[in-house]
Design an enzyme around this catalytic site. Structure first.
Site, PDB file in Angstrom:
ATOM      1  N   THR A  56     108.365   3.870  62.071  1.00 48.18           N
ATOM      2  CA  THR A  56     107.125   3.402  61.678  1.00 48.18           C
ATOM      3  C   THR A  56     105.750   4.246  61.919  1.00 48.18           C
ATOM      4  O   THR A  56     104.885   3.895  61.261  1.00 48.18           O
ATOM      5  CB  THR A  56     106.849   1.993  62.366  1.00 48.18           C
ATOM      6  OG1 THR A  56     108.218   1.077  62.418  1.00 48.18           O
ATOM      7  CG2 THR A  56     105.788   0.963  62.125  1.00 48.18           C
ATOM      8  N   TYR A 144     118.936   4.547  68.336  1.00 50.66           N
ATOM      9  CA  TYR A 144     118.428   3.647  67.410  1.00 50.66           C
ATOM     10  C   TYR A 144     119.387   3.198  66.045  1.00 50.66           C
ATOM     11  O   TYR A 144     119.593   4.194  65.328  1.00 50.66           O
ATOM     12  CB  TYR A 144     116.915   4.223  66.765  1.00 50.66           C
ATOM     13  CG  TYR A 144     116.267   3.341  65.747  1.00 50.66           C
ATOM     14  CD1 TYR A 144     116.516   1.901  65.600  1.00 50.66           C
ATOM     15  CD2 TYR A 144     115.327   3.598  65.094  1.00 50.66           C
ATOM     16  CE1 TYR A 144     115.905   0.982  64.617  1.00 50.66           C
ATOM     17  CE2 TYR A 144     114.453   2.861  64.040  1.00 50.66           C
ATOM     18  CZ  TYR A 144     114.795   1.757  64.051  1.00 50.66           C
ATOM     19  OH  TYR A 144     114.051   0.990  62.796  1.00 50.66           O
ATOM     20  N   LYS A 172     118.265   0.381  70.597  1.00 49.34           N
ATOM     21  CA  LYS A 172     117.464  -0.558  69.523  1.00 49.34           C
ATOM     22  C   LYS A 172     118.255  -0.938  68.407  1.00 49.34           C
ATOM     23  O   LYS A 172     118.770   0.051  67.618  1.00 49.34           O
ATOM     24  CB  LYS A 172     115.994   0.459  69.063  1.00 49.34           C
ATOM     25  CG  LYS A 172     115.043  -0.512  68.126  1.00 49.34           C
ATOM     26  CD  LYS A 172     114.115   0.565  67.739  1.00 49.34           C
ATOM     27  CE  LYS A 172     113.064  -0.168  66.539  1.00 49.34           C
ATOM     28  NZ  LYS A 172     112.407   0.576  66.052  1.00 49.34           N
ATOM     29  N   VAL A 212     111.647  -3.792  70.373  1.00 53.76           N
ATOM     30  CA  VAL A 212     110.761  -2.952  69.950  1.00 53.76           C
ATOM     31  C   VAL A 212     110.380  -3.490  68.550  1.00 53.76           C
ATOM     32  O   VAL A 212     110.856  -3.406  67.447  1.00 53.76           O
ATOM     33  CB  VAL A 212     111.448  -1.405  69.584  1.00 53.76           C
ATOM     34  CG1 VAL A 212     110.802  -0.646  69.130  1.00 53.76           C
ATOM     35  CG2 VAL A 212     112.411  -1.142  71.001  1.00 53.76           C
TER      36      VAL A 212
END
Length: 304
Positions: A56, A144, A172, A212
């Site tokens: 992001t 992730y 995550k 998150v």
């Protein structure tokens, strides 16, 4: 700089935003803007953790030097009161190891390491990749897992193997598999974080420690309160917030997604973060109009 106090059941904090990287109009990283944004997220949006240079944060289009300087800027601004996690994952193990070491030197409190994208390695390749990065520093690591972008999920057997590494402590999850996540939480000590804003409350219900978030840029305080209520046993109160935020999640995550709409949302609340870098493009006028309506419906106060 030492990390703020964390707990074994929430080693990176509970409310984390995957922070966008502010750019100036000419496309340079706006380091002062990043400090202002980080301060706003921590002091006003109740974030006790931030992810810097995640996807992001447009990490594929920022240089290693920009990443390190950005990390140092955010640490200077909020590193005494929030866990600052550095994105260090790429599809190149050696590059990821180098980013991890640079982040440790800069003072990061932890690392976020995404599944290598595009290459679609086998599970043994994932295991070796993540282990190599975890071996490279003394920092705690959050994996992730996002097969929608990486092309490969981290299978349950691989997660169980990785959990044996002393520095791989969290996941995550953005593959929307609550059952597998529940199994991994039952079989290991890995701490799970929701990496999918559409499922923040469901993840909490099966044992996740926190979120998150992308929508946390504008409703982090609401998500933090939802988590507080859920942890205190007020499930009905948490559900009320979850339902109120549905339009916000839709407006940011269901149009152009990620950095594009998060930056558009920040502009609407008077916290501009500048443009995105190519190959991303700015939100269209119609997308911004839709977003404005969804933010208002979710109770977000817009800038005059």
């Amino acid at each position: 700089m030492a990390a703020p106090t964390t707990t074994s059941d929430a080693p990176f904090g509970r409310m984390l935003t995957a922070m966008v990287t502010p750019f100036t109009d000419d496309g340079a990283v706006d380091y002062e803007g990043a400090q202002r944004l980080a301060t706003y997220l921590v002091d006003e949006q109740r974030n006790d953790g931030l992810v810097v240079s995640g996807t992001t944060g447009e990490s594929p289009t920022t240089t290693d030097e920009e990443k390190e300087r950005l990390l140092r800027a955010v640490l200077e601004a909020v590193g005494d009161r929030a866990v600052v996690v550095a994105g260090a994952g790429t599809n190149d193990t050696r590059h990821s190891v180098g980013l991890a070491r640079a982040a440790e030197r800069a003072g990061a409190h932890g690392l976020l390491v995404v599944t290598p994208y595009y290459s679609k390695p086998p599970q043994e390749g994932l295991y070796r990749h993540f282990t190599a990065v975890a071996d490279a520093t003394g920092l705690p690591v959050m994996l992730y897992d996002i097969p929608g972008r990486s092309g490969v999920p981290i299978q349950i057997e691989t997660l169980v193997r990785l959990a044996q590494h002393e520095r791989i402590v969290a996941v995550k999850d953005a593959k929307a598999d609550l059952f597998t996540g529940s199994q991994v939480m039952a079989f290991t000590d890995l701490v799970f974080y929701s990496g999918d804003d559409t499922l923040n409350l469901p993840w909490l219900s099966v044992g996740a420690a926190g979120c998150v978030s992308v929508v946390g840029h504008v409703v982090g305080a609401d998500i933090a309160e939802m988590m507080r209520l859920h942890r205190s046993g007020d499930v009905a109160g948490a559900l009320e917030i979850h339902r109120r935020l549905l339009p916000v999640v839709s407006g940011i995550m269901m149009q152009a997604g990620g950095a594009i709409m998060a930056k558009a949302a920040l502009a609407l609340v008077g916290r501009p973060a500048g443009p995105v870098r190519s190959p991303l493009v700015e939100a269209t006028g119609q997308q911004v109009a839709n977003l404005r309506a969804e933010l208002v419906a979710g109770g977000v106060k817009l800038s005059d």
